[in-house]
Design a protein around this motif. Sequence first.
Motif, PDB file in Angstrom:
ATOM      1  N   SER A 190      11.870   0.249   4.000  1.00  0.00           N
ATOM      2  CA  SER A 190      10.731  -0.581   4.547  1.00  0.00           C
ATOM      3  C   SER A 190       9.496  -0.815   4.301  1.00  0.00           C
ATOM      4  CB  SER A 190      11.113  -1.455   6.081  1.00  0.00           C
ATOM      5  OG  SER A 190      10.655  -0.725   7.163  1.00  0.00           O
ATOM      6  N   THR A 191       9.081   0.263   3.858  1.00  0.00           N
ATOM      7  CA  THR A 191       7.913   0.838   4.630  1.00  0.00           C
ATOM      8  C   THR A 191       7.608   2.563   3.049  1.00  0.00           C
ATOM      9  OG1 THR A 191       7.114  -0.300   6.135  1.00  0.00           O
ATOM     10  CG2 THR A 191       5.434   2.027   5.234  1.00  0.00           C
ATOM     11  N   ILE A 192       6.947   2.028   2.115  1.00  0.00           N
ATOM     12  CA  ILE A 192       6.600   3.252   1.082  1.00  0.00           C
ATOM     13  C   ILE A 192       5.018   3.368   1.112  1.00  0.00           C
ATOM     14  CG2 ILE A 192       8.511   2.536  -0.348  1.00  0.00           C
ATOM     15  CD1 ILE A 192       6.915   1.243  -2.184  1.00  0.00           C
ATOM     16  N   THR A 193       4.654   4.434   0.872  1.00  0.00           N
ATOM     17  CA  THR A 193       3.560   4.444   0.564  1.00  0.00           C
ATOM     18  C   THR A 193       2.586   4.393  -0.918  1.00  0.00           C
ATOM     19  OG1 THR A 193       3.922   7.168   0.280  1.00  0.00           O
ATOM     20  CG2 THR A 193       2.838   6.256   2.535  1.00  0.00           C
ATOM     21  N   LEU A 194       1.250   4.139  -1.205  1.00  0.00           N
ATOM     22  CA  LEU A 194       1.079   3.502  -2.221  1.00  0.00           C
ATOM     23  C   LEU A 194      -0.689   3.412  -2.140  1.00  0.00           C
ATOM     24  CD1 LEU A 194       3.023   0.151  -2.668  1.00  0.00           C
ATOM     25  CD2 LEU A 194       3.535   2.064  -3.820  1.00  0.00           C
ATOM     26  N   PRO A 195      -0.920   4.417  -3.407  1.00  0.00           N
ATOM     27  CA  PRO A 195      -1.947   3.713  -3.264  1.00  0.00           C
ATOM     28  C   PRO A 195      -3.361   2.767  -3.172  1.00  0.00           C
ATOM     29  CG  PRO A 195      -1.868   4.748  -5.583  1.00  0.00           C
ATOM     30  CD  PRO A 195      -0.306   4.783  -4.612  1.00  0.00           C
ATOM     31  N   ASP A 196      -3.384   2.401  -2.529  1.00  0.00           N
ATOM     32  CA  ASP A 196      -4.279   0.651  -2.527  1.00  0.00           C
ATOM     33  C   ASP A 196      -5.415   1.134  -3.043  1.00  0.00           C
ATOM     34  OD1 ASP A 196      -6.658   2.481  -0.973  1.00  0.00           O
ATOM     35  OD2 ASP A 196      -6.362   1.736   0.727  1.00  0.00           O
ATOM     36  N   HIS A 197      -6.048   2.206  -4.002  1.00  0.00           N
ATOM     37  CA  HIS A 197      -7.098   1.380  -5.551  1.00  0.00           C
ATOM     38  C   HIS A 197      -6.322   1.130  -6.555  1.00  0.00           C
ATOM     39  CE1 HIS A 197      -5.405   5.930  -5.755  1.00  0.00           C
ATOM     40  NE2 HIS A 197      -6.470   5.740  -6.579  1.00  0.00           N
ATOM     41  N   GLU A 198      -4.379   1.256  -6.635  1.00  0.00           N
ATOM     42  CA  GLU A 198      -3.921   0.692  -8.203  1.00  0.00           C
ATOM     43  C   GLU A 198      -4.785  -0.608  -7.652  1.00  0.00           C
ATOM     44  OE1 GLU A 198      -2.460   2.231 -10.075  1.00  0.00           O
ATOM     45  OE2 GLU A 198      -3.558   4.284  -9.371  1.00  0.00           O
ATOM     46  N   PRO A 199      -4.668  -1.307  -9.378  1.00  0.00           N
ATOM     47  CA  PRO A 199      -5.155  -2.097  -9.589  1.00  0.00           C
ATOM     48  C   PRO A 199      -3.974  -3.390  -9.024  1.00  0.00           C
ATOM     49  CG  PRO A 199      -5.921  -1.238 -11.179  1.00  0.00           C
ATOM     50  CD  PRO A 199      -4.872  -0.125 -10.361  1.00  0.00           C
ATOM     51  N   ALA A 200      -2.106  -2.784  -9.576  1.00  0.00           N
ATOM     52  CA  ALA A 200      -1.064  -3.363  -9.603  1.00  0.00           C
ATOM     53  C   ALA A 200      -0.972  -4.006  -7.911  1.00  0.00           C
ATOM     54  CB  ALA A 200      -0.246  -2.943  -9.986  1.00  0.00           C
ATOM     55  N   VAL A 201      -1.288  -2.422  -7.810  1.00  0.00           N
ATOM     56  CA  VAL A 201      -1.179  -2.404  -5.934  1.00  0.00           C
ATOM     57  C   VAL A 201      -2.330  -3.143  -5.406  1.00  0.00           C
ATOM     58  CG1 VAL A 201      -1.255  -1.497  -3.224  1.00  0.00           C
ATOM     59  CG2 VAL A 201      -0.620   0.063  -5.058  1.00  0.00           C
ATOM     60  N   ARG A 202      -2.989  -3.547  -5.697  1.00  0.00           N
ATOM     61  CA  ARG A 202      -4.621  -4.710  -5.141  1.00  0.00           C
ATOM     62  C   ARG A 202      -3.897  -6.332  -5.315  1.00  0.00           C
ATOM     63  NH1 ARG A 202      -6.549  -2.755  -1.169  1.00  0.00           N
ATOM     64  NH2 ARG A 202      -7.917  -4.424  -0.825  1.00  0.00           N
ATOM     65  N   ALA A 203      -3.518  -6.228  -6.519  1.00  0.00           N
ATOM     66  CA  ALA A 203      -3.106  -7.589  -7.167  1.00  0.00           C
ATOM     67  C   ALA A 203      -1.768  -8.153  -6.325  1.00  0.00           C
ATOM     68  CB  ALA A 203      -2.719  -7.791  -8.643  1.00  0.00           C
ATOM     69  N   LEU A 204      -0.891  -7.374  -5.811  1.00  0.00           N
ATOM     70  CA  LEU A 204       0.734  -7.488  -5.191  1.00  0.00           C
ATOM     71  C   LEU A 204       0.166  -8.047  -3.131  1.00  0.00           C
ATOM     72  CD1 LEU A 204       2.884  -5.244  -6.456  1.00  0.00           C
ATOM     73  CD2 LEU A 204       3.006  -7.774  -6.477  1.00  0.00           C
ATOM     74  N   LEU A 205      -1.461  -6.716  -2.773  1.00  0.00           N
ATOM     75  CA  LEU A 205      -1.879  -7.472  -1.714  1.00  0.00           C
ATOM     76  C   LEU A 205      -2.423  -8.690  -1.505  1.00  0.00           C
ATOM     77  CD1 LEU A 205      -1.730  -5.770   1.182  1.00  0.00           C
ATOM     78  CD2 LEU A 205      -3.993  -4.465   0.187  1.00  0.00           C
ATOM     79  N   GLU A 206      -3.142  -8.799  -2.660  1.00  0.00           N
ATOM     80  CA  GLU A 206      -4.097 -10.204  -2.430  1.00  0.00           C
ATOM     81  C   GLU A 206      -3.203 -11.572  -2.532  1.00  0.00           C
ATOM     82  OE1 GLU A 206      -6.495  -9.672  -5.879  1.00  0.00           O
ATOM     83  OE2 GLU A 206      -7.879  -7.600  -4.729  1.00  0.00           O
ATOM     84  N   ALA A 207      -2.007 -11.620  -3.725  1.00  0.00           N
ATOM     85  CA  ALA A 207      -0.729 -12.466  -2.887  1.00  0.00           C
ATOM     86  C   ALA A 207      -0.062 -12.420  -1.589  1.00  0.00           C
ATOM     87  CB  ALA A 207      -0.725 -11.959  -4.785  1.00  0.00           C
ATOM     88  N   HIS A 208      -0.593 -11.897  -1.079  1.00  0.00           N
ATOM     89  CA  HIS A 208       0.381 -11.845   0.632  1.00  0.00           C
ATOM     90  C   HIS A 208       1.708 -10.932  -0.236  1.00  0.00           C
ATOM     91  CE1 HIS A 208      -3.418 -13.746   1.851  1.00  0.00           C
ATOM     92  NE2 HIS A 208      -2.969 -14.253   0.488  1.00  0.00           N
ATOM     93  N   VAL A 209       1.680 -10.734  -1.564  1.00  0.00           N
ATOM     94  CA  VAL A 209       3.525 -10.286  -1.513  1.00  0.00           C
ATOM     95  C   VAL A 209       3.450  -9.038  -1.072  1.00  0.00           C
ATOM     96  CG1 VAL A 209       4.985  -9.046  -3.404  1.00  0.00           C
ATOM     97  CG2 VAL A 209       3.860 -11.028  -3.785  1.00  0.00           C
TER      98      VAL A 209
ATOM     99  N   PHE B  79       3.202   0.502   3.121  1.00  0.00           N
ATOM    100  CA  PHE B  79       2.827  -0.585   2.356  1.00  0.00           C
ATOM    101  C   PHE B  79       3.998  -1.633   3.305  1.00  0.00           C
ATOM    102  CE2 PHE B  79      -1.053   0.698   0.432  1.00  0.00           C
ATOM    103  CZ  PHE B  79      -1.633  -0.905   0.280  1.00  0.00           C
ATOM    104  N   ALA B  80       4.147  -2.918   3.058  1.00  0.00           N
ATOM    105  CA  ALA B  80       5.786  -3.399   3.163  1.00  0.00           C
ATOM    106  C   ALA B  80       5.369  -4.599   2.969  1.00  0.00           C
ATOM    107  CB  ALA B  80       5.821  -3.578   4.755  1.00  0.00           C
ATOM    108  N   LEU B  81       7.414  -5.064   2.498  1.00  0.00           N
ATOM    109  CA  LEU B  81       6.845  -6.471   1.734  1.00  0.00           C
ATOM    110  C   LEU B  81       6.707  -7.298   2.920  1.00  0.00           C
ATOM    111  CD1 LEU B  81      10.226  -5.671  -0.083  1.00  0.00           C
ATOM    112  CD2 LEU B  81       8.044  -5.928  -1.415  1.00  0.00           C
ATOM    113  N   HIS B  82       6.160  -8.673   2.317  1.00  0.00           N
ATOM    114  CA  HIS B  82       6.325  -9.646   3.628  1.00  0.00           C
ATOM    115  C   HIS B  82       7.710 -10.097   3.587  1.00  0.00           C
ATOM    116  CE1 HIS B  82       4.341 -13.254   5.661  1.00  0.00           C
ATOM    117  NE2 HIS B  82       3.080 -12.775   5.270  1.00  0.00           N
ATOM    118  N   GLN B  83       7.376 -10.652   5.167  1.00  0.00           N
ATOM    119  CA  GLN B  83       8.705 -11.427   4.771  1.00  0.00           C
ATOM    120  C   GLN B  83       9.408 -12.471   4.341  1.00  0.00           C
ATOM    121  OE1 GLN B  83       8.806 -12.960   9.391  1.00  0.00           O
ATOM    122  NE2 GLN B  83       6.604 -14.263   9.196  1.00  0.00           N
ATOM    123  N   TRP B  84       8.077 -13.338   3.422  1.00  0.00           N
ATOM    124  CA  TRP B  84       8.199 -14.071   2.643  1.00  0.00           C
ATOM    125  C   TRP B  84       8.147 -14.298   1.199  1.00  0.00           C
ATOM    126  CZ3 TRP B  84       3.137 -17.025   4.599  1.00  0.00           C
ATOM    127  CH2 TRP B  84       3.514 -17.685   6.032  1.00  0.00           C
TER     128      TRP B  84
END
Length: 198
Positions: free
Chosen positions: A110-129, A147-152
């Motif tokens: 349910s939770t995985i570790t990712l580098p938050d500076h990666e553009p793709a990670v940032r894009a998914l975070l900003e889109a609330h995915v 990081f985890a997946l948003h429930q929605w």
Amino acid sequence: MSQLSWNQILQPRKLLVWIWALCALMLFSPARIIERFGLTEIIQEISPMLGIAFFLVSAIFICETASESFSWVLNRRRRQEMKQAIDEKVTMLDHQERAILREFFIQRRSTITLPDHEPAVRALLEAHVLLRNPAPDEKETDAYKGFALHQWARPKLTSRVLQLPVGDMTEEQIRYLKQTRPAFVIKDMRMRRRRIAA
């Protein structure tokens, strides 16, 4: 009356309700009831103060109600915007973003570790995915963060959306999944294996 009961009554909100109710009773009760309790002269003397207290507390309640209503409308609008952003992102995932999201299902976590500076990670975070889900021992300086997946977003990420094979995978499908895994995910898994082995 017990000390606990007095503490409950003397809470700011409840105290205001008591003041408002008492003022309303003394101001708007029928004259015969006031006379029966012998309070006519007292109420006449303090009626200006009662009126001020009543309208002041009423104004406080009106302001609180308006503030709570505004917050409710604002929160509802934010939720709608978040859901819309998630819907739009899920329908427009690029290869890197899709590969990141597949990791939750490949690793079955349910939770995985990712580098938050990666553009793709940032894009998914900003889109609330994705949303931040830090581990207890996680530090701000860590290169990889939880990081985890948003429930929605979770029910929208179907096998078709993520291009995950259904059922038993062929050798070609396994090879494709391995080749498309993000390099930083593979690097993190290798680092974790080394730490466990040490």
